[in-house]
Motif scaffolding. Sequence first.
Motif: not given
Ligand code: ZN
Length: 486
Positions: A117, A119, A154-155, A421
Amino acid sequence: MDKNKEIAIKEIEDKESLIVEVSDKIWDYAELSLDEYKSCELYCSIMEKEGFEVRKGISGIATAFMASFGSGKPVIGVLAEYDALSGIPKCDVYKKEHLDVKKLENSITSKSSAHGCGHNLLGAGAMAAALGIKKYLEESHHKGTVILYGCPGEEGCASKAFFARDGYWNKLDAALTWHPADCNEVVTGSSNSCIQVKYTFKGISSHASASPDKGRSALDAVELMNIGVQFLREHMSDKARVHYAITDAGGVSPNVVQSRAEVLYMVRSNHVKEALELQKRVDDIAKGAALMTETSYERTFIDGMSDTVTNRTLEKVAYSNFEELGVPQHTEDELLTAKEIAGTYESREKTPGIGSDFDESYAEVALKLRKENESYMNDFLLPHFTGNAFEAASTDVGDVSYNCPTVQIHVASWPNGCPGHSWQNVACGGSSIGHKAAVHAGKVLAATAIDLFEDEELIKNALSEFKERTKDGYNCPIPEKAVAKL
Ligand SMILES: [Zn+2]
Ligand SMILES: [Zn+2]
């Protein structure tokens, strides 16, 4: 460009190698939600060295932190994330053999984790913004505070919602963040609220054939609960969603009455208040299933996040800075890499931009810009979409946006239409394409913050818009005593 912004931009450019180094190290750590110990430590040590005051373990979450600089109002928060995803291979575009899709897919093991993602970029870009803002505060002697929030999980876990419960966001005048994406735009519109609860049923095991009357099946309870929820679906709002996964079916022996079974439910709605109400109806169904099967059950709250409250005032400020700073530009080599990556998925011709899903004329403009661009990297800024937009997915940025004016931007970090993802995101996030996005996001966010520090009216307007949009109050989806866990 404004002198104050130049100070911040120069600082970010001077610190570019540090920003890239952080992004790459975190790309390599690829730590999953709530396990981001090395990533958190890296940020904390750098922020301390950079002269920020660091506090760790916010809201009882070991991998969360706050790094502050300055004093007094306004207080501007910048949000960083750094968790990875499992089941995705670490794909490095610099090693060309890694673009062999079959080979990549075969390399996935149960231990695979990677930044699918982006991050690693998200955190590094947020840090870049905080460093730029700090330099501006120092050199301009302007009153005010910048805080970099380290938001883990966050996931999975929704740390920002835990911070919201504990009152961290409502002290801010504004919160700024970004997310890697396939295009450059200011994010607008709302998203779904989402609440996860696990139901663990307990029954009595017995021989399924010799003494079925002695047994009470926890698996039956799970099945009846799922049927109950199936009937509920007809009687809930169109936009609401209820998903489930059976996380424990009570073993693999059909000749045993299953004494334990577990189901994880995810309730979604476009308003957190409705999601909380719907969740209570799912609770009642669990109660009914236990009653019908003479079993008992335990309810475990997992996480929850709110829908997102938009703030047009801040969106406009972010947009004008994005316009002024332009978008990341890519070299021939990078465009070639992007083309190669785009060749591995179907959606490469998709029309970019949030607004394109909600407005035909906006989509026409976006498609025209895309076609003129002639490469798979969307190296242009999409117009600011001011219509209504709604994303069915969920983000814990929603809980920030219910507590202070909040704005997010997207910066092109991978080619057009790149699936979320995915290993393609991992590949770009570990390359110079991703690095450029992180550095650029830092610049746009820092410049946006400087406008807010310099112009009290902007903060006042953002706040009055925020108050109007949240006049019905905030219903925190995190129970008072809940502890972040997975
Ligand atoms: Zn994500
Ligand atoms: Zn993400």
